[in-house]
Motif scaffolding. Structure first.
Motif, PDB file in Angstrom:
ATOM      1  N   ILE A 169       0.913  -1.080  -0.041  1.00 55.12           N
ATOM      2  CA  ILE A 169       0.048  -0.084   0.106  1.00 55.12           C
ATOM      3  C   ILE A 169       0.945   1.259  -0.043  1.00 55.12           C
ATOM      4  O   ILE A 169       0.590   2.193  -0.625  1.00 55.12           O
ATOM      5  CB  ILE A 169      -0.876   0.092   1.113  1.00 55.12           C
ATOM      6  CG1 ILE A 169      -1.983  -1.190   1.276  1.00 55.12           C
ATOM      7  CG2 ILE A 169      -1.715   1.256   1.445  1.00 55.12           C
ATOM      8  CD1 ILE A 169      -2.829  -1.400   2.513  1.00 55.12           C
ATOM      9  N   HIS A 187       2.850   1.731  -3.505  1.00 61.68           N
ATOM     10  CA  HIS A 187       2.069   2.184  -4.325  1.00 61.68           C
ATOM     11  C   HIS A 187       1.396   3.442  -4.280  1.00 61.68           C
ATOM     12  O   HIS A 187       1.367   4.631  -5.093  1.00 61.68           O
ATOM     13  CB  HIS A 187       0.719   1.363  -4.662  1.00 61.68           C
ATOM     14  CG  HIS A 187      -0.177   1.387  -5.650  1.00 61.68           C
ATOM     15  ND1 HIS A 187      -0.138   0.985  -7.102  1.00 61.68           N
ATOM     16  CD2 HIS A 187      -1.187   2.242  -5.670  1.00 61.68           C
ATOM     17  CE1 HIS A 187      -0.932   1.237  -7.692  1.00 61.68           C
ATOM     18  NE2 HIS A 187      -1.785   2.162  -7.219  1.00 61.68           N
ATOM     19  N   THR A 246      -4.709  -0.238  -3.487  1.00 65.16           N
ATOM     20  CA  THR A 246      -3.426  -0.177  -4.481  1.00 65.16           C
ATOM     21  C   THR A 246      -3.816  -0.149  -5.709  1.00 65.16           C
ATOM     22  O   THR A 246      -3.065   0.102  -6.737  1.00 65.16           O
ATOM     23  CB  THR A 246      -2.227  -1.122  -3.982  1.00 65.16           C
ATOM     24  OG1 THR A 246      -2.668  -2.354  -4.176  1.00 65.16           O
ATOM     25  CG2 THR A 246      -1.900  -0.885  -2.412  1.00 65.16           C
TER      26      THR A 246
END
Length: 255
Positions: A15, A18, A127
């Motif tokens: 997460i 990204h 993401t």
């Protein structure tokens, strides 16, 4: 007490990577295409906050019915212990975590070592596409049309995964009925918040001179310009913006 969301439900590394890559792409494009007087992409402190929350609720219940006197008679009364499905017990718990990641927009734009080309087998919902670039572009366009100044942009993405389950057992025999029920849920709630805070002006110029100026014996005592750096509660500003964003994300919970 439920556990904090495991890695398959909350892959923090994926997460954050990204999010950083999307921010780098968005800020780099704005830095090249948008005049700095309209939006200076290098003049921001960025705080990315991840708030995972796990909540569980288990409701077991038990009940029975009895016929008094036994059903051999022609008249009887039916007794039910507990309301509705009987006696129930509500057990509830939750755990919440929070972690902040801080970025400098200029350093993020110039970071060539960020592994943004890496792909994973299965992208997490947080993401897949945060649409940060579109959000910033629309904000800058609105700023240009209105002739205003962008102050502290904020962005939030939230994913909620909820598992529900119920079960019941009933046993009937001549004197009455016994039954058991079990219901509950497990909810995983992940919130990603991104808050921009402008870097404060850091340069101030003053003319300093000791008195008296220009008098006898003070011919060399002339005014000199001194440059001083000032940082006005920069970290506190970022923290306050994060708190403000988290308060806006609070949801009313029914009892």
């Amino acid at each position: 007490m439920p556990d904090i969301a495991p890695d398959w439900a909350l892959p923090m590394r994926e997460i954050m990577l990204h999010s950083a890559c999307e921010l780098q792409d968005a800020l780099g494009t704005l830095d090249r295409e948008v005049p700095h007087e309209l939006f200076n992409a290098r003049n921001w402190k960025i705080a990315v906050t991840l708030n995972p929350k796990s909540e569980a609720d288990i409701v077991p219940g038990a009940g029975l019915t009895r016929k008094v006197p036994p059903p051999a008679t022609t008249r009887f009364s039916n007794w039910i212990v507990g309301g509705g499905n009987g006696v129930t017990l509500d057990m509830r718990g939750n755990r919440t975590g929070s972690v902040d990641f801080n970025f400098d927009s200029e350093k993020l734009i110039l970071d060539s070592a960020l592994p943004c080309e890496r792909e994973t087998i299965s992208y997490h919902s947080l993401t897949k596409n945060l649409a940060i670039k579109e959000w910033l572009y629309r904000s800058v366009q609105a700023n240009a049309v209105a002739g205003s100044v962008i102050d502290n942009p904020k962005f939030t993405a939230q994913v909620v995964v909820k598992f529900n389950g119920t079960a019941s057992y009933t046993y009937t025999f001549p004197p009455g009925t016994d039954f058991l029920t079990l219901g509950g849920y497990l909810q995983l709630d992940q919130t990603l918040s991104i808050v921009f805070t402008k870097k404060p002006a850091v340069v101030a110029k003053y003319d300093l001179v000791t008195l008296p100026a220009g008098g006898d014996g003070f011919k060399r005592n002339q005014a000199r310009q001194v440059t001083s750096s000032i940082s006005i509660l920069e970290d506190q500003q970022v923290s306050l913006q994060q708190i403000r964003q988290q308060l806006q994300n609070l949801r009313a919970v029914g009892q």
